[in-house]
Structures are given as C-alpha cells and as structure tokens.
Motif scaffolding. Structure first.
Motif, PDB file in Angstrom:
ATOM      1  N   UNK A 165       0.841  -1.211   0.000  1.00  0.00           N
ATOM      2  CA  UNK A 165       0.000   0.000   0.000  1.00  0.00           C
ATOM      3  C   UNK A 165       0.874   1.259   0.000  1.00  0.00           C
ATOM      4  N   UNK A 166       1.980   1.178   0.740  1.00  0.00           N
ATOM      5  CA  UNK A 166       2.878   2.339   0.845  1.00  0.00           C
ATOM      6  C   UNK A 166       3.410   2.719  -0.530  1.00  0.00           C
ATOM      7  N   UNK A 167       3.922   1.739  -1.263  1.00  0.00           N
ATOM      8  CA  UNK A 167       4.501   2.104  -2.565  1.00  0.00           C
ATOM      9  C   UNK A 167       3.404   2.469  -3.574  1.00  0.00           C
ATOM     10  N   UNK A 168       2.289   1.801  -3.489  1.00  0.00           N
ATOM     11  CA  UNK A 168       1.191   2.149  -4.417  1.00  0.00           C
ATOM     12  C   UNK A 168       0.790   3.609  -4.208  1.00  0.00           C
ATOM     13  N   UNK A 169       0.691   3.997  -2.946  1.00  0.00           N
ATOM     14  CA  UNK A 169       0.284   5.368  -2.638  1.00  0.00           C
ATOM     15  C   UNK A 169       1.308   6.380  -3.126  1.00  0.00           C
ATOM     16  N   UNK A 170       2.543   6.246  -2.671  1.00  0.00           N
ATOM     17  CA  UNK A 170       3.523   7.296  -2.960  1.00  0.00           C
ATOM     18  C   UNK A 170       3.967   7.307  -4.426  1.00  0.00           C
TER      19      UNK A 170
END
Ligand code: PPS
Length: 286
Positions: A165-170
C-alpha cells in the motif's frame, strides 16, 4: 493495553514518541515550505543512507556536519513528537524524513514545491532487514521468528503498515516535477551516478573532489563507524545495549540467505498479484 504498536487510522506505528493525537496534529497542521527537502520511504529501505548523502551534498562533501550532529537531528522524522517539535518553527530550508503512508500525510506537501524523494527497496530485503532490526529495538512489536515476521509483513501488520500500500500510494506521484523515485538497488549498483541524479534533481553542483567526499563519507564502512549516523547513541534506550547493529549488512539480495524456497514462492505470488498494474520499472531488482 498496547499490543506493541500505536494504532492510527488502522495503521500500526511505533510505541515511542507517537500518539494518535499527535499524528492527527501533524496531518492537519504541518505546513511544508517550497525550500524543504523531504525523504520518504517504507522503513528499512535505506532511508538513513539517503539522509547521509543529502547532508553531504548540501555541505559540498564537507563531513563536519555529519560527524557532529546526529542524523535524526539533521533530517528529523516528521511523525515523531521530537521531530515535529524541532521542525515546526524551524527557519530556512529543512530536511525532513518520514515513513508515513500518503493518505495520512500532511496535505500541505501536495501544494508546495518541496523536493520529495521516495526511496524504494526490494521488499524481501526490507523484510529481512526489518526482522533483524525490530528484534534489537524497544519501540516496535518484536517478532519471535522470521517465519512469524514474514506473515506479519505480508499482512501489513508491521510498523507503518503494508509495503504494498505504501509504494502504491507514494509512487502515484511519479512524473511530478518535484518528485523523484530512487531505489536502494541503483544506489548500491552505481552510487556515483545515483548521487549525480540526486544533485541534478536538487539543483546542486558538486566539484569532482566534493563528489568523491560525498561517496566516501556516505559509504557503509564510514557510516558504520560514525556515531552520529550509526545509532549507537541510542543504545540502552531505543536499541538493545549490545545486540546487533543498525548498519547490519548493507547489501542487496540478502533475502536469498533467509527465505525458504516456499517463502520465496509465496512472496513472488503475492508480489505479482499486488503490483501487476504498477509500472514494472519501479522494481529494479532480480
Ligand atoms: S529505518 O530504521 O527505517 O530508518 O532504516 P533505513 O535507514 O531505512 O534502512 C536500514 C538499512 O539500510 C542499510 N544502510 C546502508 N546500506 C548501504 N550503504 C549504506 N551507507 C547504508 N546505510 C544504511 C542498513 O544497513 C539497513 O539494511 P540491512 O539490510 O539491514 O543492512
């Protein structure tokens, strides 16, 4: 009763220097300035390496600053109470660090021209690095085994939540003029070129000997010896007195020494499922 995390909006955070009220305050009230330089990452992506490089780029290779001021004061963690306090009213350009996922981040960053660098690393290496770090730390739930931590990581039940989720978001910010995505792997493979890329992004020019000094003073060996950067100053408080080391191995691909064949297959499958629709050039590892 704490379960080893402070929870905010369904995401687990460390228990020291974090409260939900504080997280809300940061999210709603922190104001970014155009001159700020923000380092973003999921924990264990090589954040401190990047901070050291940035510190040295801005001091033109002069190691005085990195040798005299602790790394967490040079580029404080915005989400900690300590970091927020020192950043809030600081005059002039600021170095700021954060592991917070995009949906919980202060909205002011999206309106500013602050330079934002998102550091990405093979999540398998992040998993192994995290396991060995959290077992010597006193501020995050400790896993009992790598098998257990593997499960937590895949479920996103680790500090700062799901890597996926972190990489998808940023990485959805990819393409914005003030946003650079850099990988630990490219830093490892050709540090000189990666530092030059950073300089270009930051509008900084280094003379050849200044660049050489940046490379030398941010190397794994030199950082491991530098007490302002190797976290030995926090031993006995946030870290175990004698066990392990923050600068552990500093290599790419260490996961191959720890994952079983079955774990590697499970991880591959989940990685495939969760990242299939993302640009594959984001993932420059084997
Ligand atoms: S944290 O706790 O989230 O802020 O940790 P972070 O700094 O993101 O990541 C720690 C890992 O980065 C490695 N590291 C380095 N690698 C290569 N060169 C240099 N100079 C360097 N500095 C830190 C550190 O060793 C951790 O990785 P592992 O795999 O555990 O060695």
């Amino acid at each position: 009763m704490s379960d080893g995390f402070v929870w905010f909006e369904g995401i687990p955070f460390p228990v020291v220097d974090f409260t939900p009220e504080h997280m809300r305050e940061v999210q709603e009230n922190f104001v970014f300035k155009d001159e700020d330089v923000l380092t973003l990452s999921f924990p264990k992506s090589g954040t401190n390496w990047l901070i050291e490089i940035l510190s040295l780029i801005f001091s033109k290779g002069d190691p005085k600053w990195v040798q005299s001021v602790p790394i967490w004061e040079r580029s404080p963690w915005l989400e900690t109470m300590y970091g927020y306090k020192s950043l809030k009213d600081k005059e002039g350009p600021r170095f700021i660090t954060s592991h917070v996922p995009i949906h919980l981040f202060p909205k002011s960053v999206f309106k500013s021209k602050a330079k934002v660098i998102y550091l990405i690393r093979n999540p398998r290496d992040i998993l192994v690095s995290g396991y060995f770090f959290w077992i010597i730390s006193n501020f995050v739930k400790k896993p009992e085994s790598l098998e257990q931590y593997f499960e937590w990581f895949i479920q996103g039940n680790v500090a700062f939540g799901s890597w996926f989720d972190h990489i998808r978001g940023w990485t959805s910010m990819k393409g914005k003029e003030n946003f650079l995505i850099l990988s630990y792997e490219e830093l490892k493979q050709d540090t000189r070129s990666a530092v030059q890329k950073l300089c270009q992004f930051l509008g900084k020019k280094l003379e050849p000997e200044e660049l050489n000094s940046v490379l030398k003073n941010s190397s794994f060996q030199v950082m491991k010896e530098n007490k302002m950067s190797n976290y030995t100053l926090l031993r006995g408080w946030l870290l175990d007195q004698n066990n392990g080391s923050f600068l552990r191995k500093g290599i790419s691909g260490d996961w191959k020494n720890y994952f079983t064949v079955a774990q590697a297959e499970v991880f591959d499958k989940i990685f495939q499922e969760k990242t299939a629709d993302l640009p594959q050039e984001l993932f420059p590892w084997e």
